[in-house]
Write a protein that holds these residues in place. Structure first.
Motif, PDB file in Angstrom:
ATOM      1  N   VAL A 193      28.961  -4.024 148.753  1.00 39.70           N
ATOM      2  CA  VAL A 193      27.872  -2.874 148.758  1.00 39.70           C
ATOM      3  C   VAL A 193      27.445  -2.794 150.366  1.00 39.70           C
ATOM      4  N   ASP A 194      27.316  -1.811 151.120  1.00 44.98           N
ATOM      5  CA  ASP A 194      26.617  -1.642 152.274  1.00 44.98           C
ATOM      6  C   ASP A 194      25.198  -2.040 152.220  1.00 44.98           C
ATOM      7  N   PRO A 195      25.071  -3.280 153.271  1.00 44.96           N
ATOM      8  CA  PRO A 195      23.773  -3.540 153.251  1.00 44.96           C
ATOM      9  C   PRO A 195      22.599  -2.668 153.422  1.00 44.96           C
ATOM     10  N   ASP A 196      23.040  -1.318 153.928  1.00 41.79           N
ATOM     11  CA  ASP A 196      21.760  -0.559 154.140  1.00 41.79           C
ATOM     12  C   ASP A 196      21.704   0.427 153.148  1.00 41.79           C
ATOM     13  N   LEU A 197      22.423   0.323 152.076  1.00 43.31           N
ATOM     14  CA  LEU A 197      22.345   1.120 151.042  1.00 43.31           C
ATOM     15  C   LEU A 197      21.286   0.599 149.751  1.00 43.31           C
ATOM     16  N   GLU A 198      20.464   1.574 149.590  1.00 44.61           N
ATOM     17  CA  GLU A 198      19.299   1.053 148.247  1.00 44.61           C
ATOM     18  C   GLU A 198      19.828   1.608 146.937  1.00 44.61           C
ATOM     19  N   VAL A 199      20.353   0.533 146.281  1.00 45.45           N
ATOM     20  CA  VAL A 199      20.841   1.073 145.049  1.00 45.45           C
ATOM     21  C   VAL A 199      19.524   1.152 144.101  1.00 45.45           C
ATOM     22  N   VAL A 200      18.652   0.223 144.152  1.00 41.31           N
ATOM     23  CA  VAL A 200      17.421   0.235 143.234  1.00 41.31           C
ATOM     24  C   VAL A 200      16.194   0.405 144.025  1.00 41.31           C
ATOM     25  N   PRO A 201      15.183   1.200 143.475  1.00 41.62           N
ATOM     26  CA  PRO A 201      13.954   1.299 144.363  1.00 41.62           C
ATOM     27  C   PRO A 201      13.263  -0.086 144.800  1.00 41.62           C
ATOM     28  N   ARG A 202      12.822  -0.149 146.081  1.00 42.48           N
ATOM     29  CA  ARG A 202      12.369  -1.384 146.648  1.00 42.48           C
ATOM     30  C   ARG A 202      11.086  -1.847 145.864  1.00 42.48           C
ATOM     31  N   SER A 203      10.664  -2.942 145.685  1.00 43.73           N
ATOM     32  CA  SER A 203       9.456  -3.630 145.331  1.00 43.73           C
ATOM     33  C   SER A 203       8.666  -4.161 146.662  1.00 43.73           C
ATOM     34  N   PRO A 204       7.399  -4.011 146.756  1.00 42.44           N
ATOM     35  CA  PRO A 204       6.618  -4.674 147.785  1.00 42.44           C
ATOM     36  C   PRO A 204       6.751  -6.177 147.738  1.00 42.44           C
ATOM     37  N   ARG A 205       7.174  -6.700 146.658  1.00 39.96           N
ATOM     38  CA  ARG A 205       7.375  -8.191 146.635  1.00 39.96           C
ATOM     39  C   ARG A 205       8.745  -8.756 146.543  1.00 39.96           C
ATOM     40  N   SER A 206       9.898  -7.708 146.946  1.00 39.65           N
ATOM     41  CA  SER A 206      11.196  -7.942 146.996  1.00 39.65           C
ATOM     42  C   SER A 206      11.627  -8.332 148.532  1.00 39.65           C
ATOM     43  N   THR A 207      12.263  -9.628 148.397  1.00 42.86           N
ATOM     44  CA  THR A 207      12.868  -9.583 150.058  1.00 42.86           C
ATOM     45  C   THR A 207      13.916  -8.552 150.264  1.00 42.86           C
ATOM     46  N   ASP A 208      13.903  -8.219 151.638  1.00 40.69           N
ATOM     47  CA  ASP A 208      14.500  -7.066 151.954  1.00 40.69           C
ATOM     48  C   ASP A 208      15.986  -7.188 151.737  1.00 40.69           C
ATOM     49  N   LEU A 209      16.477  -6.055 151.221  1.00 45.27           N
ATOM     50  CA  LEU A 209      17.688  -5.908 150.520  1.00 45.27           C
ATOM     51  C   LEU A 209      18.721  -6.167 151.534  1.00 45.27           C
ATOM     52  N   THR A 210      18.587  -5.513 152.805  1.00 40.00           N
ATOM     53  CA  THR A 210      19.741  -5.759 153.883  1.00 40.00           C
ATOM     54  C   THR A 210      19.885  -7.202 154.053  1.00 40.00           C
ATOM     55  N   ARG A 211      19.131  -8.029 154.050  1.00 38.75           N
ATOM     56  CA  ARG A 211      19.146  -9.509 154.640  1.00 38.75           C
ATOM     57  C   ARG A 211      19.776  -9.997 153.295  1.00 38.75           C
ATOM     58  N   TRP A 212      19.425  -9.567 152.301  1.00 38.82           N
ATOM     59  CA  TRP A 212      20.222 -10.307 151.014  1.00 38.82           C
ATOM     60  C   TRP A 212      21.740  -9.995 150.992  1.00 38.82           C
ATOM     61  N   ARG A 213      22.098  -8.721 151.300  1.00 38.71           N
ATOM     62  CA  ARG A 213      23.408  -8.244 151.262  1.00 38.71           C
ATOM     63  C   ARG A 213      24.073  -8.718 152.391  1.00 38.71           C
ATOM     64  N   ASN A 214      23.499  -9.098 153.445  1.00 42.37           N
ATOM     65  CA  ASN A 214      24.346  -9.596 154.601  1.00 42.37           C
ATOM     66  C   ASN A 214      24.875 -10.947 154.037  1.00 42.37           C
ATOM     67  N   VAL A 215      23.848 -11.779 153.387  1.00 39.79           N
ATOM     68  CA  VAL A 215      24.126 -13.038 153.039  1.00 39.79           C
ATOM     69  C   VAL A 215      25.369 -13.032 152.126  1.00 39.79           C
ATOM     70  N   VAL A 216      25.214 -12.036 150.947  1.00 38.16           N
ATOM     71  CA  VAL A 216      26.317 -11.832 150.166  1.00 38.16           C
ATOM     72  C   VAL A 216      27.556 -11.331 150.546  1.00 38.16           C
ATOM     73  N   SER A 217      27.521 -10.753 151.620  1.00 37.12           N
ATOM     74  CA  SER A 217      28.771 -10.280 152.311  1.00 37.12           C
ATOM     75  C   SER A 217      29.691 -11.493 152.667  1.00 37.12           C
ATOM     76  N   THR A 218      28.901 -12.522 153.207  1.00 36.82           N
ATOM     77  CA  THR A 218      29.607 -13.723 153.687  1.00 36.82           C
ATOM     78  C   THR A 218      30.356 -14.663 152.710  1.00 36.82           C
ATOM     79  N   LEU A 219      30.125 -14.006 151.451  1.00 42.65           N
ATOM     80  CA  LEU A 219      30.866 -14.950 150.308  1.00 42.65           C
ATOM     81  C   LEU A 219      32.362 -14.669 150.562  1.00 42.65           C
ATOM     82  N   THR A 220      33.116 -15.773 150.270  1.00 40.48           N
ATOM     83  CA  THR A 220      34.636 -15.611 150.297  1.00 40.48           C
ATOM     84  C   THR A 220      35.456 -15.619 148.943  1.00 40.48           C
ATOM     85  N   ARG A 221      36.550 -15.254 148.760  1.00 35.11           N
ATOM     86  CA  ARG A 221      37.110 -15.461 147.693  1.00 35.11           C
ATOM     87  C   ARG A 221      37.479 -16.575 147.042  1.00 35.11           C
TER      88      ARG A 221
END
Length: 299
Positions: free
Chosen positions: A256-284
Motif C-alpha cells: 500500500v502507498d504509505p500516503d494512501l488513506e484507505v479508511v477514514p482517520r481517527s483522532p486517536r489513530s497513529t499516523d497511517l504513513t508512519r505505520w505503512r512505512n514500517v510495514v513496507s520494510t517487512l521481507t518475504r
C-alpha cells in the motif's frame, strides 16, 4: 451436540433465515475459553496475584500448559534460552503477556476443533490470522505502542466471524468468498448483500458472549472501520493495516502507498504513513518464517 455432528449443519438459506442468528446459535456449541483458562485470567487480573498460584491453575489444563510453553518458546516470544516450566515462562513474560497467551492458545485450540468442512479454508484463515498477528507485534515493537501482547491476540482473532461462518455454513461461506473475489464492492458490502450481516458483527457478538476484553472486541468489530472504534481505534487501526498486508502477501500484490488513506482517520489513530512505512520494510523471509510457525501450530 458434539463437534462431530456439528460438522453436518442444516444448510442455511439467506432468503429465509437470519444468518447471524443461525451462525451464533450453532456457535454456542463451541467453547472459546475452558474453565481453567477462565479462572487463570480472573486470578491474573489481581495485581497481587502469585506467579506460583497462577501457574498452578494453568497446570490443571494439560493442553493449555503445553501450548503456553510452546508459544513461549516460539520465535515470536523466545529470547533464545528455552523455557522449561510454567513459573519460568510467567516470570519471563509477565502476567499481562501471559493473559494474552492464554487467549492465543485458546484461539489456537478453538480453530483446531472447529468443524470446518474444507481443510484448505481452515489453513487459509489461520495463516492469514497468524501473519496479521505477527505484523501487529512487529508494529507494536517498532513504533513502541506499548501494547503487551494484546496486539498479537487481536490480530489472531480479527476474522473470528469468518471462522464461525465457515464452520456453521460452509457452502454459503464458499459462495461469499467466491463473490468477493470477483465483485468490485468492498468485502463487507458483499457479505451484507449476501448474508444480511458481516463477519465483523458475528465475531463481535461471539466475542462478547465469551467475555473477551473490550480492546479485542473492538478490533474484531472495527478492523475494517477503525475510525468507529472510539478509545480502541489504535489497536483497530493496527489490526486493519496488518490484515491488509497479510491479504496482499497472500495474493502477492504490491504494498500500500504509505500516503494512501484507505479508511477514514481517527483522532486517536497513529499516523497511517508512519505505520505503512514500517510495514513496507517487512521481507518475504519474515512472511515465510511466520507461515512456518503457523503451520507448526496447526499443520
Amino acid at each position: 451436540m458434539s463437534l462431530l455432528t456439528a460438522s453436518r449443519p442444516r444448510p442455511v438459506n439467506p432468503a429465509n433465515d437470519d444468518v447471524k442468528a443461525f451462525v451464533l446459535k450453532r456457535a454456542d456449541e463451541f467453547t472459546m475459553i475452558p474453565a481453567a483458562a477462565m479462572e487463570a485470567m480472573q486470578v491474573g487480573r489481581n495485581p497481587a496475584c502469585s506467579v506460583k498460584e497462577y501457574a498452578r491453575i494453568i497446570g490443571r489444563d494439560h493442553r493449555l500448559m503445553v501450548e503456553i510453553l510452546g508459544m513461549a518458546n516460539s520465535w515470536l516470544y523466545s529470547t533464545g534460552t528455552p523455557v522449561m516450566n510454567l513459573v519460568d515462562a510467567i516470570n519471563r513474560l509477565g502476567l499481562a503477556k501471559c493473559q494474552q497467551l492464554i487467549l492465543t492458545t485458546c484461539t489456537t485450540a478453538l480453530v483446531k476443533k472447529l468443524p470446518i468442512k474444507h481443510p484448505q479454508l481452515r489453513q487459509q484463515l489461520w495463516r492469514h490470522g497468524y501473519l496479521t498477528a505477527a505484523v501487529c507485534t512487529h508494529l507494536n515493537q517498532e513504533l513502541r505502542l506499548q501494547f503487551n501482547g494484546e496486539e498479537f491476540t487481536a490480530g489472531l482473532l480479527h476474522d473470528l466471524g469468518r471462522y464461525l461462518i465457515a464452520a456453521t455454513a460452509p457452502e454459503l461461506y464458499l459462495q461469499v468468498v467466491s463473490a468477493i473475489g470477483t465483485d468490485t464492492r468492498r468485502p463487507l458490502d458483499v457479505e451484507r448483500a449476501m448474508l444480511g450481516t458481516d463477519h465483523c458483527e458475528i465475531g463481535r457478538e461471539f466475542a462478547i458472549r465469551n467475555k473477551l476484553p473490550a480492546p479485542l472486541v473492538a478490533a474484531i468489530q472495527h478492523h475494517h472501520t477503525p475510525h468507529a472504534a472510539g478509545e480502541h481505534s489504535t489497536i483497530a487501526t493496527m489490526v486493519g493495516e496488518a490484515a491488509e498486508y497479510a491479504s496482499r502477501r497472500e495474493h502477492e500484490q504490491p504494498g500500500v502507498d504509505p500516503d494512501l488513506e484507505v479508511v477514514p482517520r481517527s483522532p486517536r489513530s497513529t499516523d497511517l504513513t508512519r505505520w505503512r512505512n514500517v510495514v513496507s520494510t517487512l521481507t518475504r523471509d519474515f512472511t515465510e518464517k511466520v507461515y512456518a510457525e503457523a503451520k507448526r501450530l496447526i499443520p
